[in-house]
Design an enzyme around this catalytic site. Sequence first.
Site, mmCIF file in Angstrom:
data_model
loop_
_atom_site.group_PDB
_atom_site.id
_atom_site.type_symbol
_atom_site.label_atom_id
_atom_site.label_comp_id
_atom_site.label_asym_id
_atom_site.label_seq_id
_atom_site.Cartn_x
_atom_site.Cartn_y
_atom_site.Cartn_z
ATOM 1 N N ASP A 128 0.972 -1.157 -0.142
ATOM 2 C CA ASP A 128 0.012 0.066 -0.009
ATOM 3 C C ASP A 128 0.681 1.233 -0.039
ATOM 4 O OD1 ASP A 128 -2.407 1.185 0.163
ATOM 5 O OD2 ASP A 128 -2.379 1.614 1.926
ATOM 6 N N HIS A 135 -4.085 14.125 0.430
ATOM 7 C CA HIS A 135 -4.054 13.488 1.755
ATOM 8 C C HIS A 135 -2.975 13.613 2.596
ATOM 9 C CE1 HIS A 135 -5.194 10.032 4.189
ATOM 10 N NE2 HIS A 135 -4.269 9.333 3.899
ATOM 11 N N GLU A 201 -10.865 3.788 3.465
ATOM 12 C CA GLU A 201 -9.933 4.686 2.763
ATOM 13 C C GLU A 201 -10.440 4.166 1.003
ATOM 14 O OE1 GLU A 201 -5.847 3.858 3.792
ATOM 15 O OE2 GLU A 201 -6.198 4.844 5.625
ATOM 16 N N GLU A 203 -9.354 3.986 -2.496
ATOM 17 C CA GLU A 203 -8.062 3.815 -3.073
ATOM 18 C C GLU A 203 -8.149 3.233 -4.426
ATOM 19 O OE1 GLU A 203 -4.917 2.242 -1.066
ATOM 20 O OE2 GLU A 203 -5.403 2.688 0.740
ATOM 21 N N ASP A 235 -9.284 0.429 1.696
ATOM 22 C CA ASP A 235 -8.487 -0.137 2.340
ATOM 23 C C ASP A 235 -8.872 0.478 3.995
ATOM 24 O OD1 ASP A 235 -6.164 -1.572 3.257
ATOM 25 O OD2 ASP A 235 -4.808 0.007 3.046
ATOM 26 N N ARG A 239 -8.267 3.784 13.218
ATOM 27 C CA ARG A 239 -7.779 4.906 13.527
ATOM 28 C C ARG A 239 -7.058 4.912 14.742
ATOM 29 N NH1 ARG A 239 -6.183 6.637 8.370
ATOM 30 N NH2 ARG A 239 -8.033 6.990 7.255
ATOM 31 N N GLN A 242 -4.336 2.316 15.316
ATOM 32 C CA GLN A 242 -3.244 2.888 14.538
ATOM 33 C C GLN A 242 -2.628 3.839 15.234
ATOM 34 O OE1 GLN A 242 -4.055 3.759 10.383
ATOM 35 N NE2 GLN A 242 -2.121 4.991 9.982
ATOM 36 N N LYS A 255 -4.623 -2.173 10.085
ATOM 37 C CA LYS A 255 -4.702 -2.328 8.830
ATOM 38 C C LYS A 255 -4.780 -3.621 8.113
ATOM 39 C CE LYS A 255 -4.335 0.885 6.391
ATOM 40 N NZ LYS A 255 -5.370 1.743 5.711
ATOM 41 N N THR A 259 -9.167 -5.617 3.674
ATOM 42 C CA THR A 259 -9.123 -4.602 2.509
ATOM 43 C C THR A 259 -10.131 -4.929 1.385
ATOM 44 O OG1 THR A 259 -6.971 -4.085 2.890
ATOM 45 C CG2 THR A 259 -7.665 -3.777 0.635
ATOM 46 N N GLU A 366 -10.636 12.534 7.384
ATOM 47 C CA GLU A 366 -10.539 13.792 6.726
ATOM 48 C C GLU A 366 -11.779 14.754 6.416
ATOM 49 O OE1 GLU A 366 -7.387 13.807 3.251
ATOM 50 O OE2 GLU A 366 -8.236 11.888 3.386
#
Length: 416
Positions: A128, A135, A201, A203, A235, A239, A242, A255, A259, A366
């Site tokens: 990844d 971002h 996420e 992607e 993905d 948070r 993490q 993570k 996915t 975000e």
Amino acid sequence: MLTSFIEVSKESDFPIQNLPYGAYRTESGDIHLCSAIGEYIIDLFVLDEVEFFGGPNLKGKGVFLDSSLNYFMSLGRPAWKEARETLQKLLEKSNPRLKDDEQLRQKVLKEQDSVEMVMPVQIGDFTDFYSSEQHARNVGAMFRDPENALLPNWKHLPVGYHGRASSVVISGTKVHRPKGQILPEGADAPVFEESKLVDFELEVGFLTGPGNELGQPIDVDKAEEHIFGLVLVNDWSARDIQKWEYQPLGPFLAKNWATSISPWIVTLDALEPFRTEAPAQNPKPLSYLDQKNRTTFDIELEVFIKTEKLSTPYEICRTNYKHLYWTMAQQLAHHTITGCNIKPGDLYGSGTISGSEEGSYGSMLELSWKGTKKLKLPSGEVRSFLEDGDEIIMKAFSKNDELRIGFGEVRGKMIY
């Protein structure tokens, strides 16, 4: 413009110019490789059984008799081009071979809504990247100094990390809320509990075909010859897990739990009409990343949320793949510059894709600005991060006045 004997809506993701690759489960439980046109899947296993693929690169190889695309992917661009052109010729409106053979047509064409799509590739490794400048700036501004949001290395190399291939799942697979170590605000020691800050996420990923020998890097200007096609990727991220674990080695358990990817792989040949100039890079990359004729693809991206109270999905993000700072060729060249060998079926995520406006941010992190803002939904609900029962739906397509090439969608519902 080619036209198929099968009627295809102008708003369909799958005209005769697309012909993506996938796999589905038959009524008997077998896995067959397939393509798509309009509202139908095309059973490639059946076509290969009757020796339809008789060109010099495919004849006698039975590439579509397998349950995964890996062997076909390993054969390289000449074989990919031959298969695509052969299918287009079969489906062209003036060709009677399939059009007028009702028995074969019933075996080959099945309504997409009537079949279960499955993983079409045996994914060996998953990498990844972190290639969206907006971002990276948003995250840097939230967690570090807004005046120095990008770390010193960011514009010199495509930042990335090695993910977990075993938990890559096909669209429609439900995903559970993970548990892990979390450091509560103001606490000195972590607790073990379920993640409260689950995120999506947005992607786009690419899958590789022919690999390289261990010790032999892939040249940036030849990298696309190793890329079979693109998929849409969600993905998922926890948070709060993490935040506690990521220093000094980056994401791990936050993570590795899920996915999601779209069931259809869209080829670079199908996207060729939408090739466009990539964003300018400053400073100039080092020579092994200095790609000649540096281009990318104009792909519109959309994210919707469907809660248990919403009657229809609600759009929360719209952005574009073309804004990525690092191209897929640069990503692959950087990945292999040490001599790292890649294999057919390896997956490479772009990293979260965000635009410059709030409505173009590709994650809840975000959109809610680290939870300080509430996303208001038409149902009266508000969200900072995802709750149990929430479903995220991502779509992608390229479009001009004459043509639309789409990816379908990738869906995933959060469960406890």
